[in-house]
Design an enzyme around this catalytic site. Structure first.
Site, mmCIF file in Angstrom:
data_model
loop_
_atom_site.group_PDB
_atom_site.id
_atom_site.type_symbol
_atom_site.label_atom_id
_atom_site.label_comp_id
_atom_site.label_asym_id
_atom_site.label_seq_id
_atom_site.Cartn_x
_atom_site.Cartn_y
_atom_site.Cartn_z
ATOM 1 N N TYR A 1 0.857 -1.185 0.000
ATOM 2 C CA TYR A 1 0.000 0.000 0.000
ATOM 3 C C TYR A 1 0.888 1.227 0.000
ATOM 4 O O TYR A 1 1.828 1.319 0.796
ATOM 5 C CB TYR A 1 -0.896 0.002 1.230
ATOM 6 C CG TYR A 1 -1.767 1.243 1.403
ATOM 7 C CD1 TYR A 1 -1.547 2.115 2.477
ATOM 8 C CD2 TYR A 1 -2.793 1.541 0.520
ATOM 9 C CE1 TYR A 1 -2.348 3.243 2.647
ATOM 10 C CE2 TYR A 1 -3.591 2.673 0.693
ATOM 11 C CZ TYR A 1 -3.355 3.523 1.758
ATOM 12 O OH TYR A 1 -4.149 4.656 1.934
ATOM 13 N N ASP B 1 9.257 2.529 -0.857
ATOM 14 C CA ASP B 1 8.280 3.212 -0.009
ATOM 15 C C ASP B 1 8.596 2.833 1.437
ATOM 16 O O ASP B 1 8.268 1.745 1.890
ATOM 17 C CB ASP B 1 6.855 2.791 -0.382
ATOM 18 C CG ASP B 1 5.829 3.474 0.513
ATOM 19 O OD1 ASP B 1 4.619 3.443 0.181
ATOM 20 O OD2 ASP B 1 6.220 4.038 1.562
ATOM 21 N N LYS C 1 5.406 9.036 8.653
ATOM 22 C CA LYS C 1 5.232 8.493 10.003
ATOM 23 C C LYS C 1 6.298 8.977 10.990
ATOM 24 O O LYS C 1 6.214 10.094 11.506
ATOM 25 C CB LYS C 1 5.126 6.969 9.927
ATOM 26 C CG LYS C 1 3.882 6.509 9.128
ATOM 27 C CD LYS C 1 3.756 5.025 9.090
ATOM 28 C CE LYS C 1 2.717 4.568 8.092
ATOM 29 N NZ LYS C 1 1.334 4.681 8.565
HETATM 30 P P1 KE4 Z 1 -0.665 8.275 4.709
HETATM 31 O O1 KE4 Z 1 -1.222 9.012 3.515
HETATM 32 O O2 KE4 Z 1 -1.710 7.423 5.397
HETATM 33 O O3 KE4 Z 1 0.109 9.190 5.664
HETATM 34 O O4 KE4 Z 1 0.474 7.238 4.195
HETATM 35 C C1 KE4 Z 1 0.127 6.308 3.215
HETATM 36 C C2 KE4 Z 1 1.106 5.144 3.277
HETATM 37 C C3 KE4 Z 1 2.088 5.051 2.303
HETATM 38 N N1 KE4 Z 1 2.989 4.045 2.315
HETATM 39 C C4 KE4 Z 1 2.960 3.102 3.290
HETATM 40 C C5 KE4 Z 1 3.980 2.000 3.262
HETATM 41 C C6 KE4 Z 1 1.981 3.162 4.320
HETATM 42 O O5 KE4 Z 1 1.971 2.201 5.278
HETATM 43 C C7 KE4 Z 1 1.037 4.201 4.320
HETATM 44 C C8 KE4 Z 1 -0.053 4.303 5.376
HETATM 45 N N2 KE4 Z 1 -0.152 3.195 6.257
HETATM 46 C C9 KE4 Z 1 -1.464 2.927 6.831
HETATM 47 C C10 KE4 Z 1 -1.346 1.683 7.728
HETATM 48 N N3 KE4 Z 1 -1.350 0.504 6.970
HETATM 49 C C11 KE4 Z 1 -1.982 4.113 7.583
HETATM 50 C C12 KE4 Z 1 -3.234 3.830 8.392
HETATM 51 C C13 KE4 Z 1 -4.464 4.372 7.707
HETATM 52 O O6 KE4 Z 1 -4.607 4.225 6.477
HETATM 53 O O7 KE4 Z 1 -5.282 4.929 8.456
#
Ligand code: KE4
Length: 431
Positions: A146, A241, A269
């Site tokens: 993701y 990523d 993060k």
């Molecule tokens: P954000 O747009 O949620 O800040 O980041 C997206 C993203 C991009 N790349 C990786 C590897 C990520 O894990 C994420 C976001 N992770 C999720 C948890 N699996 C955030 C939790 C959520 O979607 O509320």
């Protein structure tokens, strides 16, 4: 002990009246595990307290950012001082330079970095930059990884390899993902074929080299190395990523663990310490393709926000201290080994892994190597484990395909209590 969900139920009902699903991000709604989300009232160290004032040992930590634990005094102090100077200016600040310099000092593969406000924005921008820098339009991603919710990345594998992805979300026209090729994670044969067929037209390959969005699946060394070799040979950019793994699995992230130098890195993060801050970076020659210097447009009102950069800088300063990751890695490994021992004692199919402060476990005999294997997990058994832990004051991810996170604030007693809670539930799972 008040019934934990009553106040949470009331809040959830109120929330659903005004916010779709009652949440501002889908995974928080507990739809994969059922039951009522816990509305957090406050958090400190390794814990948070829900609306019913019940304490939980927190193994999500905002999905990775809270690596120091909640409310670390040095971070709180830095944020309070930043707030006193101003919330946002829409103009450059010295602290953005400091944070950029700190990131570049810790990530040798990056010569320049652009700060943004979310992982989605960082991955989306890195994708646009890769396409702009190469003049190519095709991209490779992997099932189970993701990279945020940019249209071109909301895609699942097509029927055959040569066909490109299909949207995983309404509102994403097929045309938008027709240049996105989705391969099976750790599948060398598919990787080779994709480059044989399309190598000359691939802008980038984007991957989570330790995939936290499949809970915890490592790219094999051979697979990661082959991604590097094929990208180099065909002139495609290798994009790691590391939104989740950056400064989480180790000071140099997954690229440090694997010893592989990507062309672009996406971060988030931890570098924001819980505030909205993410980044992407790489070699100067690529990064200078970005506006205002180059033709690839990218922008953001709150990019490099002065309060967020203060939070991120204070966090990075702590994780960069000698011994930080050694201690965190040991603590996380103690948790994982304890869970494995407890499961083995009850004859439960269980596998687990960790790197730095990130861990994952599966109600499967062996660690899965790809998404389809992860999803063979019996959802009902996972939900029993999830709710059993929740009732015992242990908060893990409300979905079997999500990773777990240990912070520097988790004590040996917290780890032992978690293992003991799991042991009690494994007994019921055995039956
Ligand atoms: P954000 O747009 O949620 O800040 O980041 C997206 C993203 C991009 N790349 C990786 C590897 C990520 O894990 C994420 C976001 N992770 C999720 C948890 N699996 C955030 C939790 C959520 O979607 O509320």
């Amino acid at each position: 002990m008040p019934h934990a969900t009553d106040k949470n139920d009331i809040l959830f009902e109120r929330a659903r009246a005004v916010i779709p699903g009652g949440v501002n991000s889908p995974v928080r709604a507990f739809r994969a595990v059922g039951g009522t989300p816990r509305f957090v009232k406050r958090a400190q160290g390794a814990y948070f307290w829900d609306a019913a004032d019940r304490r939980y040992i927190d193994y999500i930590g905002s999905w990775g950012p809270m690596i120091l634990g909640h409310g670390h005094p040095a971070v709180v102090d830095a944020v309070q001082r930043a707030v006193a100077e101003g919330f946002s200016f829409g103009a450059p600040t010295e602290r953005e330079i400091e944070l950029a310099e700190a990131i570049l000092a810790l990530v040798p593969s990056m010569e320049m970095v652009r700060l943004v406000s979310s992982g989605t924005e960082a991955a989306m921008s890195a994708l646009r930059l890769a396409r702009g820098a190469t003049g190519r339009k095709y991209i490779i991603k992997f099932e189970g990884c993701y990279h945020g919710h940019a249209d071109a990345l909301l895609v699942k594998a097509g029927s055959g390899l040569a066909t490109f992805g299909h949207p995983t979300s309404a509102g994403v026209p097929p045309e938008v993902v027709q240049h996105t090729l989705v391969l099976e994670y750790n599948n060398l044969a598919q990787l080779e074929e994709a480059f044989t067929l399309h190598g000359h037209e691939i802008a980038c390959l984007m991957i989570e080299a330790i995939a936290g969005n499949m809970n915890f699946v490592r790219a094999s060394a051979a697979f990661a190395q082959r991604c590097r070799e094929l990208c180099t040979r065909h002139g495609a950019l290798l994009v790691f990523d590391e939104v989740m793994t950056g400064f989480r699995v180790g000071l140099q992230g997954a690229q440090g663990v694997l010893g592989i130098r990507p062309d672009l890195t996406v971060l988030g993060k931890v570098i924001g310490g819980g505030m909205p801050l993410a980044a992407f970076g790489g070699p100067r020659a690529i990064m200078e393709q970005l506006a205002p210097l180059g033709p690839v447009y990218q922008a953001g009102t709150l990019s490099g926000n002065p309060v967020a950069t203060a939070c991120g800088l204070a966090t990075l300063k702590e994780v960069a201290r000698p011994g930080f990751f050694e201690a965190l890695s040991h603590k996380t490994r103690t948790l994982v080994d304890g869970l494995k021992s407890a499961a083995a004692a009850e004859g439960i199919a269980f596998s687990a892994d960790s790197e730095g402060g990130m861990f994952g476990f599966f109600l499967l005999d062996a660690l899965p190597q790809n998404y389809s294997t992860v999803m063979t997990t019996d959802n009902a058994r996972f939900n029993t484990l999830f709710h059993g832990l929740l009732e015992r004051g242990v908060y893990i991810a409300p979905a079997l395909y999500e990773a777990g996170f240990v912070s520097a604030a988790h004590s040996d007693e917290d780890i032992a209590a978690t293992i003991d809670a799991a042991r009690q539930i494994f007994k019921t799972l055995r039956a």
